[in-house]
Design a protein around this motif. Structure first.
Motif, PDB file in Angstrom:
ATOM      1  N   THR A 204       1.021  -1.230   0.026  1.00  0.00           N
ATOM      2  CA  THR A 204       0.000  -0.049  -0.041  1.00  0.00           C
ATOM      3  C   THR A 204       0.746   1.230   0.129  1.00  0.00           C
ATOM      4  O   THR A 204       2.080   1.354   0.569  1.00  0.00           O
ATOM      5  CB  THR A 204      -1.073  -0.101   1.150  1.00  0.00           C
ATOM      6  N   VAL A 205       0.490   1.995  -0.654  1.00  0.00           N
ATOM      7  CA  VAL A 205       1.212   3.501  -0.876  1.00  0.00           C
ATOM      8  C   VAL A 205       0.534   4.685  -0.567  1.00  0.00           C
ATOM      9  O   VAL A 205      -0.695   4.889  -1.041  1.00  0.00           O
ATOM     10  CB  VAL A 205       1.705   3.784  -2.202  1.00  0.00           C
ATOM     11  N   GLY A 206       1.022   5.404   0.352  1.00  0.00           N
ATOM     12  CA  GLY A 206       0.215   6.521   0.783  1.00  0.00           C
ATOM     13  C   GLY A 206       0.109   7.655   0.030  1.00  0.00           C
ATOM     14  O   GLY A 206       0.820   7.534  -1.188  1.00  0.00           O
ATOM     15  N   ASP A 207      -0.289   8.970   0.310  1.00  0.00           N
ATOM     16  CA  ASP A 207      -0.453  10.055  -0.384  1.00  0.00           C
ATOM     17  C   ASP A 207       0.468  10.942  -0.555  1.00  0.00           C
ATOM     18  O   ASP A 207       1.436  10.540   0.296  1.00  0.00           O
ATOM     19  CB  ASP A 207      -1.813  10.815   0.165  1.00  0.00           C
ATOM     20  N   SER A 208       0.926  11.655  -1.474  1.00  0.00           N
ATOM     21  CA  SER A 208       1.936  12.526  -1.774  1.00  0.00           C
ATOM     22  C   SER A 208       3.180  11.755  -1.668  1.00  0.00           C
ATOM     23  O   SER A 208       4.179  12.355  -1.239  1.00  0.00           O
ATOM     24  CB  SER A 208       1.712  13.740  -0.641  1.00  0.00           C
ATOM     25  N   VAL A 209       3.208  10.631  -2.211  1.00  0.00           N
ATOM     26  CA  VAL A 209       4.671   9.950  -2.546  1.00  0.00           C
ATOM     27  C   VAL A 209       5.260  10.591  -3.831  1.00  0.00           C
ATOM     28  O   VAL A 209       4.790  10.505  -4.756  1.00  0.00           O
ATOM     29  CB  VAL A 209       4.512   8.478  -2.694  1.00  0.00           C
ATOM     30  N   HIS A 210       6.643  10.836  -3.657  1.00  0.00           N
ATOM     31  CA  HIS A 210       7.340  11.203  -4.751  1.00  0.00           C
ATOM     32  C   HIS A 210       8.560  10.310  -5.121  1.00  0.00           C
ATOM     33  O   HIS A 210       9.250   9.864  -4.304  1.00  0.00           O
ATOM     34  CB  HIS A 210       8.145  12.493  -4.446  1.00  0.00           C
ATOM     35  N   LEU A 211       8.497   9.758  -6.413  1.00  0.00           N
ATOM     36  CA  LEU A 211       9.341   8.840  -6.744  1.00  0.00           C
ATOM     37  C   LEU A 211      10.308   9.406  -7.961  1.00  0.00           C
ATOM     38  O   LEU A 211       9.631  10.144  -8.803  1.00  0.00           O
ATOM     39  CB  LEU A 211       8.410   7.487  -7.413  1.00  0.00           C
ATOM     40  N   SER A 212      11.472   8.899  -7.893  1.00  0.00           N
ATOM     41  CA  SER A 212      12.206   9.522  -8.998  1.00  0.00           C
ATOM     42  C   SER A 212      13.351   8.664  -9.514  1.00  0.00           C
ATOM     43  O   SER A 212      14.097   7.988  -8.428  1.00  0.00           O
ATOM     44  CB  SER A 212      13.181  10.948  -8.344  1.00  0.00           C
ATOM     45  N   LEU A 213      13.721   8.466 -10.532  1.00  0.00           N
ATOM     46  CA  LEU A 213      14.537   7.516 -11.042  1.00  0.00           C
ATOM     47  C   LEU A 213      15.451   7.843 -12.187  1.00  0.00           C
ATOM     48  O   LEU A 213      14.956   8.630 -13.282  1.00  0.00           O
ATOM     49  CB  LEU A 213      13.822   6.219 -11.564  1.00  0.00           C
ATOM     50  N   HIS A 214      16.864   7.782 -11.976  1.00  0.00           N
ATOM     51  CA  HIS A 214      17.709   8.380 -13.100  1.00  0.00           C
ATOM     52  C   HIS A 214      18.582   7.195 -13.459  1.00  0.00           C
ATOM     53  O   HIS A 214      19.092   6.540 -12.745  1.00  0.00           O
ATOM     54  CB  HIS A 214      18.306   9.340 -12.454  1.00  0.00           C
ATOM     55  N   THR A 215      18.986   6.930 -14.626  1.00  0.00           N
ATOM     56  CA  THR A 215      19.970   5.770 -15.159  1.00  0.00           C
ATOM     57  C   THR A 215      20.996   6.562 -15.941  1.00  0.00           C
ATOM     58  O   THR A 215      21.020   7.481 -16.716  1.00  0.00           O
ATOM     59  CB  THR A 215      19.195   4.664 -15.826  1.00  0.00           C
ATOM     60  N   GLY A 216      22.114   5.937 -15.979  1.00  0.00           N
ATOM     61  CA  GLY A 216      23.484   6.505 -16.754  1.00  0.00           C
ATOM     62  C   GLY A 216      23.408   5.735 -18.091  1.00  0.00           C
ATOM     63  O   GLY A 216      22.280   4.714 -18.371  1.00  0.00           O
ATOM     64  N   PRO A 217      24.362   5.692 -18.807  1.00  0.00           N
ATOM     65  CA  PRO A 217      24.510   4.931 -20.226  1.00  0.00           C
ATOM     66  C   PRO A 217      24.736   3.534 -19.722  1.00  0.00           C
ATOM     67  O   PRO A 217      25.906   2.958 -19.130  1.00  0.00           O
ATOM     68  CB  PRO A 217      25.625   5.561 -20.871  1.00  0.00           C
ATOM     69  N   PHE A 218      23.931   2.593 -20.332  1.00  0.00           N
ATOM     70  CA  PHE A 218      24.114   0.996 -20.194  1.00  0.00           C
ATOM     71  C   PHE A 218      23.688   0.466 -21.577  1.00  0.00           C
ATOM     72  O   PHE A 218      22.897   1.198 -22.423  1.00  0.00           O
ATOM     73  CB  PHE A 218      23.252   0.541 -19.201  1.00  0.00           C
ATOM     74  N   ASN A 219      24.512  -0.575 -21.991  1.00  0.00           N
ATOM     75  CA  ASN A 219      24.003  -1.187 -23.032  1.00  0.00           C
ATOM     76  C   ASN A 219      22.790  -1.810 -23.183  1.00  0.00           C
ATOM     77  O   ASN A 219      22.097  -2.064 -24.095  1.00  0.00           O
ATOM     78  CB  ASN A 219      25.052  -2.455 -23.371  1.00  0.00           C
ATOM     79  N   LEU A 220      22.029  -2.253 -21.875  1.00  0.00           N
ATOM     80  CA  LEU A 220      20.748  -2.780 -21.665  1.00  0.00           C
ATOM     81  C   LEU A 220      20.045  -2.217 -20.324  1.00  0.00           C
ATOM     82  O   LEU A 220      20.765  -2.283 -19.354  1.00  0.00           O
ATOM     83  CB  LEU A 220      20.843  -4.206 -21.589  1.00  0.00           C
ATOM     84  N   ILE A 221      19.242  -1.531 -20.552  1.00  0.00           N
ATOM     85  CA  ILE A 221      18.512  -0.726 -19.273  1.00  0.00           C
ATOM     86  C   ILE A 221      17.288  -1.324 -19.206  1.00  0.00           C
ATOM     87  O   ILE A 221      16.402  -1.313 -20.175  1.00  0.00           O
ATOM     88  CB  ILE A 221      18.505   0.769 -19.504  1.00  0.00           C
ATOM     89  N   LEU A 222      16.884  -1.795 -18.046  1.00  0.00           N
ATOM     90  CA  LEU A 222      15.267  -2.005 -17.829  1.00  0.00           C
ATOM     91  C   LEU A 222      15.040  -1.156 -16.686  1.00  0.00           C
ATOM     92  O   LEU A 222      15.358  -0.979 -15.508  1.00  0.00           O
ATOM     93  CB  LEU A 222      15.205  -3.298 -17.110  1.00  0.00           C
ATOM     94  N   GLN A 223      14.266  -0.086 -16.861  1.00  0.00           N
ATOM     95  CA  GLN A 223      14.075   1.109 -16.053  1.00  0.00           C
ATOM     96  C   GLN A 223      12.354   1.304 -16.004  1.00  0.00           C
ATOM     97  O   GLN A 223      11.879   1.337 -16.764  1.00  0.00           O
ATOM     98  CB  GLN A 223      14.411   2.253 -16.622  1.00  0.00           C
ATOM     99  N   GLU A 224      11.902   1.176 -14.799  1.00  0.00           N
ATOM    100  CA  GLU A 224      10.514   1.229 -14.246  1.00  0.00           C
ATOM    101  C   GLU A 224      10.621   2.040 -12.697  1.00  0.00           C
ATOM    102  O   GLU A 224      11.185   1.943 -12.176  1.00  0.00           O
ATOM    103  CB  GLU A 224       9.955   0.077 -14.102  1.00  0.00           C
ATOM    104  N   VAL A 225       9.610   3.028 -13.020  1.00  0.00           N
ATOM    105  CA  VAL A 225       9.434   3.668 -11.653  1.00  0.00           C
ATOM    106  C   VAL A 225       8.666   2.786 -10.725  1.00  0.00           C
ATOM    107  O   VAL A 225       9.327   2.642  -9.446  1.00  0.00           O
ATOM    108  CB  VAL A 225       8.478   5.101 -12.069  1.00  0.00           C
ATOM    109  N   SER A 226       7.682   2.069 -11.139  1.00  0.00           N
ATOM    110  CA  SER A 226       7.047   0.961 -10.136  1.00  0.00           C
ATOM    111  C   SER A 226       6.937  -0.314 -11.031  1.00  0.00           C
ATOM    112  O   SER A 226       6.780  -0.172 -11.985  1.00  0.00           O
ATOM    113  CB  SER A 226       5.941   1.247  -9.591  1.00  0.00           C
TER     114      SER A 226
END
Length: 248
Positions: free
Chosen positions: A221-243
């Motif tokens: 369960t996730v409460g209100d006003s939750v702030h999520l941030s995701l940054h990636t650098g250079p990779f040959n293969l990137i699997l990137q998801e906020v959630s």
């Protein structure tokens, strides 16, 4: 003082104060008997193994994060299966800050970089504080990274030989009579989670799998006003998801 006499206490509220009577029979105590638990800021990761614990320490700070360089320690704060006896067990995290800096050593082919990790066989509930700040700063060539990660299935089993977490989770789900884990993680209101997944300096990394929130076959369960941030650098293969929330 007689049994029926009263004493007066003064309570201050900013620029006002109020006097009110308190029966002496109800006001008998000693300051020496009061135990105040002071929260500390620690600079090492922790694995919680004792049942129904309350964690109040802060893990690192913005200027001095918990440094993890061995390539074997997976998380800043890890909740082990033994931390709850059953699905009624609760682990409470009252920390304000969980801040980790991970560096994958050259001799480790793969690593994990996680803020809060709840192991797959933990049966209870993890209650995270409102306003918690989780920060994961990771550097490596080939690794997984997440802010908060819980597994309701043992994704390290590899029944298909395909080295795929979702396939492993599906197999566990089938084996468990098509029931997901009782494990629950409650993310508090006003939580901020930041994941910064970087490659080694001056070159692209081979692989990174980065999520801010990751849930495999459990309850979150996730409460209100939750702030999520995701940054990636250079990779040959990137699997990137906020959630990444897997649930049947």
């Amino acid at each position: 003082m007689n049994k029926n006499e009263s004493i007066f206490c003064t309570i201050f509220f900013l620029d006002k104060y109020y006097n009110f009577p308190v029966l002496s029979a109800l006001a008998s105590f000693s300051w020496a008997d009061m135990h105040v638990v002071q929260a500390a800021t620690v600079d090492k990761p922790r694995v919680v193994t004792e049942k129904d614990q309350t964690i109040s320490d802060d893990f690192g700070s913005a200027s001095h994060p918990v440094s993890i360089t061995d390539g074997r320690t997976m998380a800043v704060l890890e909740i082990a299966p033994s931390a709850a006896a059953d699905d009624k067990g609760v682990t409470t995290v009252n920390s304000n800050t969980i801040n980790g800096k991970f560096t994958q050593p050259a001799d480790r082919g793969f690593a994990e970089a996680i803020g809060v990790l709840v192991q797959d066989n933990y049966p209870g509930t993890v209650q995270l504080a409102d306003g918690l700040q989780v920060n994961v700063d990771a550097t490596g060539n080939r690794y997984n990274s997440a802010g908060i990660y819980l597994d309701g299935a043992d994704v390290h089993k590899d029944p298909t030989g395909e080295h795929d977490e979702s396939e492993a989770a599906n197999a566990e789900w089938e084996k468990n009579g098509r029931h997901i884990s009782s494990k629950t993680v409650n993310v508090g209101t006003g939580t901020t989670i930041t994941v910064n997944a970087k490659a080694p300096a001056e070159k692209a990394g081979d692989y990174v799998n980065a999520q801010v929130l990751k849930n495999h076959f459990s309850h979150m369960t996730v409460g209100d006003s939750v702030h999520l941030s995701l940054h990636t650098g250079p990779f040959n293969l990137i699997l990137q998801e906020v959630s990444r929330l897997f649930r049947r």
